[in-house]
Design a protein around this motif. Structure first.
Motif, PDB file in Angstrom:
ATOM      1  N   GLN A  67      -5.659  -6.792   2.757  1.00 14.63           N
ATOM      2  CA  GLN A  67      -6.067  -8.155   2.653  1.00 14.63           C
ATOM      3  C   GLN A  67      -5.790  -8.893   1.459  1.00 14.63           C
ATOM      4  N   PHE A 101       6.308 -12.737   5.770  1.00  7.92           N
ATOM      5  CA  PHE A 101       5.264 -11.557   6.078  1.00  7.92           C
ATOM      6  C   PHE A 101       5.912  -9.504   5.408  1.00  7.92           C
ATOM      7  N   ARG A 155      -2.125 -14.131  12.383  1.00  7.71           N
ATOM      8  CA  ARG A 155      -2.096 -15.253  11.457  1.00  7.71           C
ATOM      9  C   ARG A 155      -1.111 -15.915  11.101  1.00  7.71           C
ATOM     10  N   PHE A 173      -5.249  -3.897  10.347  1.00  3.17           N
ATOM     11  CA  PHE A 173      -5.345  -4.829   9.483  1.00  3.17           C
ATOM     12  C   PHE A 173      -3.558  -5.886   9.138  1.00  3.17           C
ATOM     13  N   PRO A 215      -0.668  -7.492   3.704  1.00  4.97           N
ATOM     14  CA  PRO A 215      -1.748  -7.869   3.762  1.00  4.97           C
ATOM     15  C   PRO A 215      -1.986  -5.749   3.574  1.00  4.97           C
ATOM     16  N   GLU A 247      -3.285  -8.049  12.079  1.00  5.65           N
ATOM     17  CA  GLU A 247      -4.304  -8.905  12.178  1.00  5.65           C
ATOM     18  C   GLU A 247      -3.360 -10.035  11.391  1.00  5.65           C
ATOM     19  N   SER A 248      -3.481  -9.808  10.527  1.00 10.19           N
ATOM     20  CA  SER A 248      -2.817 -10.389   9.256  1.00 10.19           C
ATOM     21  C   SER A 248      -1.304 -11.335   9.639  1.00 10.19           C
ATOM     22  N   SER A 275      -0.949 -16.363   1.006  1.00 11.86           N
ATOM     23  CA  SER A 275      -2.002 -15.636   1.388  1.00 11.86           C
ATOM     24  C   SER A 275      -1.916 -14.342   1.604  1.00 11.86           C
ATOM     25  N   HIS A 316      -2.525 -12.548   3.587  1.00  9.07           N
ATOM     26  CA  HIS A 316      -2.489 -12.051   4.661  1.00  9.07           C
ATOM     27  C   HIS A 316      -0.462 -12.346   5.064  1.00  9.07           C
TER      28      HIS A 316
END
Length: 486
Positions: A92, A37, A121, A114, A76, A117-118, A71, A73
């Motif tokens: 995103q 991430f 996930r 955002f 983001p 949120e990512s 992904s 995410h």
């Protein structure tokens, strides 16, 4: 509960991306479900994701290291520089806005939801999330509204390990200096440090590690020797490409690539750099395109019109036209393809100020930069020889004209792609990743009169990730990192 740990740096390009990739593979080999991430990235080297968006290439590599699909995410917020002071803001996976630097500073607080949120996930899918910071943790002038480093760490409650690069020099000062300048609440998030890219005898810096620990109170978690094979993995930053020195191979067919200011998706070149049967010549400003070049590649660009102007300013357009008159081959990839045409129009200002410019005129095509960005994985075959390929498209605009009647590729859905000159010496395509496909790379090298090495590019990337994981298991206290994560 899912754990998370964040690697921040004392500066840009200290090796955070490689460390996260290596740790992702190491922890995956230990049987953990890992997700990478990065809250905010800045790079024009991007990857298409199966969920229909784009992220930084480094996060796609980290996903590969974790043996999961990338992904949107995982990254983001992606900033794609279009000028010295402005960038396209991708949120995103989709274009959200275009902003100058000061405008983006005001925008950042609205992007934190955002990002969180990512991140949530990714936590839902993983046993551990490895988070990568951006730039320097000590940029206290940018701390207000931060979403990339301590702002994210505090908002998400993620502990931090700080990374310094000893190869640059001054690593003690950079780590201790970060401890000094960051706010007390931010400093409390930092649990330990890693010193990266040590060359030579590790014992020579044992006292340095102890001194950093004494002055900061942080745990010394690893002194990592320089990992030479990192060059086999995609670079995140164009500066890494500028710093690269591909091996000189006099007497081999030469492929020349002008490095333009806003070059994008430059990992297209990585598989060629590893081929011993050619010389890949990456041309810096001031270097002419050599007369002996067998092939000139114009790579992708985040701002095609601006980069075409830079190409002309360097005089590379004159060199390319002379190369064409000598019967040399030319390949344009995405933005490079657009430059080869007669005209490029940007009526809506999609990549810069609205306007229209004359192209190099080597293909009878015209491009209009408008509409939504095409982001998708593609596969198919080259029309000239029926060789299969797999890659992706990432561009805005449509290209039309007589030379599109001689397309370069036939995609899996039957759609033609690209254009060729009547003699086939000048070609352009929107497909990225051609040379990463072994059979396609071999076919291109055969046209240059040489043979591709018996190697698999994908297998080499996988082997390098495994070797990086083993390298970190040996020199980093991975058990301590897992224990620090929360």
């Amino acid at each position: 509960m899912t754990r998370a740990l964040m690697l921040q740096g004392t500066g840009s390009s200290v090796g955070k991306s490689m460390l996260v990739a290596g740790l992702a593979r190491a922890l995956t080999l230990r049987g953990l479900r890992v997700r990478p991430f990065k809250p905010q990235n800045m790079s024009n080297n991007a990857a298409v994701t199966p969920d229909g968006g784009e992220i930084g290439r480094a996060q796609a590599l980290q996903a590969r290291a974790a043996r999961v699909a990338p992904s949107v995410h995982m990254n983001p917020v992606l900033l794609k520089p279009q000028s010295e002071t402005g960038a396209q803001v991708v949120v995103q996976g989709r274009v959200h806005a275009t902003a100058r630097a000061r405008e983006y500073q005001a925008m950042k607080p609205s992007l934190l939801p955002f990002v969180l949120e990512s991140f949530a996930r990714m936590r839902d899918e993983a046993d551990i999330v490895l988070v990568e910071g951006a730039g320097s943790a000590s940029e206290v002038n940018l701390r207000t509204g931060d979403i990339a480093n301590m702002g994210f760490a505090r908002a998400a409650g993620v502990p931090v390990v700080l990374v310094g690069d000893i190869d640059r020099g001054g690593v003690i000062a950079s780590l201790v200096g970060t401890h000094t300048v960051v706010a007390a609440a931010d400093r409390a998030m930092i649990q330990g440090f890693i010193v990266n890219r040590m060359r030579g005898d590790l014992s020579l810096f044992a006292d340095g590690m102890a001194e950093i620990a004494r002055l900061t109170g942080w745990s010394a978690l690893g002194l990592v020797p320089f990992f030479q094979d990192a060059r086999r993995l995609p670079a995140e930053d164009a500066q890494d490409l500028l710093d690269a020195r591909p091996e000189r191979r006099p007497g081999k067919p030469c492929i020349a690539v002008p490095l333009l200011p806003r070059i994008s998706n430059f990992d297209d070149l990585d598989p060629l750099a590893a081929e011993p049967g050619i010389e890949l010549l990456l041309l810096r400003p001031g270097q002419p395109i050599p007369a002996e070049a067998a092939l000139v590649i114009l790579p992708g660009s985040k701002a095609t019109i601006a980069d075409l102007a830079a190409l002309r300013q360097e005089g590379w357009d004159i060199d390319i036209l002379a190369h064409r008159r000598r019967g040399g081959a030319i390949l344009g990839l995405c933005g490079g393809y657009q430059m080869l045409g007669r005209r490029i129009a940007d009526p809506d200002g999609s990549e810069g100020p609205p306007g229209e410019v004359r192209g190099l005129g080597l293909l009878a095509v015209d491009t209009i930069l408008s509409g939504s960005k095409r982001l998708e994985a593609v596969r198919g075959e080259s029309i000239a020889d029926g060789v299969a390929f797999a890659g992706y498209e990432m561009h805005i605009g449509t290209t039309t004209g007589p030379d599109t009647a001689r397309p370069v590729l036939r995609l899996g859905d039957g759609r033609p792609d690209g254009a060729s000159s009547a003699d086939g010496r000048v070609v352009g395509t929107y497909a990225h990743g051609l040379f990463g496909h072994d059979a396609q790379r071999a076919a291109w090298l055969a046209r240059l009169g040489t043979t591709a090495a018996p190697r698999s590019h994908d297998a080499e990337v996988e082997a390098t990730l495994d070797a990086l994981a083993a390298h970190l298991e040996q020199h980093v206290d991975v058990d301590a990192l897992i224990a620090l994560a929360r």
